[in-house]
Design a protein around this motif. Structure first.
Motif, PDB file in Angstrom:
ATOM      1  N   PRO A  15       0.831  -1.209   0.000  1.00 33.54           N
ATOM      2  CA  PRO A  15       0.000   0.000   0.000  1.00 33.54           C
ATOM      3  C   PRO A  15       0.862   1.255   0.000  1.00 33.54           C
ATOM      4  CG  PRO A  15      -0.645  -1.523   1.765  1.00 33.54           C
ATOM      5  CD  PRO A  15       0.664  -2.015   1.217  1.00 33.54           C
ATOM      6  N   VAL A  28      -1.947  10.633   2.527  1.00 28.52           N
ATOM      7  CA  VAL A  28      -2.176   9.400   3.273  1.00 28.52           C
ATOM      8  C   VAL A  28      -1.640   9.541   4.688  1.00 28.52           C
ATOM      9  CG1 VAL A  28      -1.494   6.978   3.476  1.00 28.52           C
ATOM     10  CG2 VAL A  28      -2.193   7.886   1.257  1.00 28.52           C
ATOM     11  N   HIS A  31      -2.697   3.292   6.217  1.00 28.06           N
ATOM     12  CA  HIS A  31      -3.441   2.306   5.445  1.00 28.06           C
ATOM     13  C   HIS A  31      -4.418   1.610   6.382  1.00 28.06           C
ATOM     14  CE1 HIS A  31      -3.833  -1.741   3.373  1.00 28.06           C
ATOM     15  NE2 HIS A  31      -4.232  -0.878   2.449  1.00 28.06           N
ATOM     16  N   ASP A  39      -7.899  -0.805  -1.803  1.00 26.28           N
ATOM     17  CA  ASP A  39      -7.169  -0.324  -0.641  1.00 26.28           C
ATOM     18  C   ASP A  39      -7.951   0.838  -0.046  1.00 26.28           C
ATOM     19  OD1 ASP A  39      -4.765  -1.849  -0.260  1.00 26.28           O
ATOM     20  OD2 ASP A  39      -3.996  -0.974  -2.125  1.00 26.28           O
ATOM     21  N   TYR A  41      -7.663   4.010   2.778  1.00 24.15           N
ATOM     22  CA  TYR A  41      -6.685   4.809   3.493  1.00 24.15           C
ATOM     23  C   TYR A  41      -7.362   5.846   4.382  1.00 24.15           C
ATOM     24  CZ  TYR A  41      -3.296   3.032   0.077  1.00 24.15           C
ATOM     25  OH  TYR A  41      -2.507   2.221  -0.699  1.00 24.15           O
TER      26      TYR A  41
END
Length: 305
Positions: A15, A28, A31, A39, A41
């Motif tokens: 990730p 970000v 994760h 995915d 976040y």
């Protein structure tokens, strides 16, 4: 003499690390989760000056156009929809890669609550949650969509208020292939394939309430599933049928066989899980039955203090 060789599948790329930008204006923070094709976040929005959730295709699934279409479609729906029991979307990107920005919910999923709580949920809490799910589903049906993946993992509870997540397999009523939804939770007609109606979501509400009330699904699903949607494991436009579905083998056992509940609440849950969709209550009828259960409970429960 020659020996056949096999090539092991390549591991999925890792990730994004904290500090990376999944899209302009977003950073970000952490994760959160990885599914079969997504995915998720925890991210920071510069424009809104707040945290949000970014939902993006896994790096190894980005060349699958149908997955990209599903994600963008879900984001556009959630940006347009406004309901207190549906998660909100702030923004949707179709390029350079598909991405959806969702509000951050500070509660926890119903699945986590069921696993964490030492005792089963109170009957009143089961009925309250049911009324809220009926409200969200009624709204979605008014928008021309069936959710088709109602389950505890797709419901977040925050300060006694539920919010429904994940419209990735939602579709209009009508014909659908077999296997749209999550293996242990989908209605018999979803498992078989064919015409789907609002009754499929009534089943989804019922099986969610059944698990909340008892701590278990009504069917023994063995080790044939990991709890993800069929389309998480083998994503297609409509789903991927399994070889066997327990909900096609026998009716769901009555909820009172596993938990003592007020008769009206037990009858409402059992009604949702009738094998024939024509025999299930409508969403409005279910909501009214659950509301009646709440009024009776509050009338019969003496006040303290």
């Amino acid at each position: 003499m020659s020996l056949a060789t096999t090539t092991a599948p390549r591991p999925a790329p890792p990730p994004l690390a904290p500090g990376r930008a999944p899209a302009p204006g977003y950073e970000v923070l952490a994760h959160l989760a990885r599914t079969g094709w997504l995915d998720l976040y925890d991210a920071w929005s510069e424009e809104r000056d707040c945290r949000c959730v970014v939902k993006v295709l896994r790096p190894d699934r980005r060349d699958e156009d149908r997955l990209a279409e599903r994600l963008v479609r879900e984001g556009r729906w959630l940006r347009r929809f406004t309901h207190p029991h549906l998660v909100r979307a702030y923004e949707t990107f179709a390029s350079p890669e598909p991405l959806v920005v969702l509000e951050t919910l500070t509660g926890e999923t119903l699945a986590h609550l069921i696993d964490r709580l030492p005792r089963r949920a109170a009957a009143e809490d089961v009925a309250v949650l049911g009324v809220q799910l009926c409200s969200a589903v009624h709204y979605l049906h008014g928008q021309g969509l069936l959710h088709l993946d109602l389950k505890p993992a797709n419901v977040v509870v925050e300060c006694a208020r539920a919010k429904v997540l994940d419209l990735s397999v939602a579709r209009a009523p009508g014909a659908a292939p077999a296997g749209v939804g999550t293996f242990g939770y989908m209605s018999p007609e979803q498992a078989r394939g064919g015409a789907l109606s609002a009754a499929a979501d009534v089943w989804g509400i019922g099986i969610t309430l059944y698990e909340l009330a008892t701590g278990d699904l009504p069917f023994d699903i063995g080790d044939t599933t990991d709890g993800t949607t069929t389309t998480d494991r083998t994503p297609t436009a409509g789903g991927a049928a399994a070889d066997w579905y327990p909900q096609l083998e026998a009716p769901a056992p009555p909820v009172r066989a596993r938990r003592r509940l007020p008769p009206a609440l037990a009858a409402a849950i059992d009604g949702c899980l009738r094998p024939d969709p024509a025999d299930r209550p409508s969403v409005s009828e279910l909501s009214a039955a659950l509301d009646t259960t709440l009024r009776r409970h509050r009338r019969d429960t003496p006040e303290t203090g």
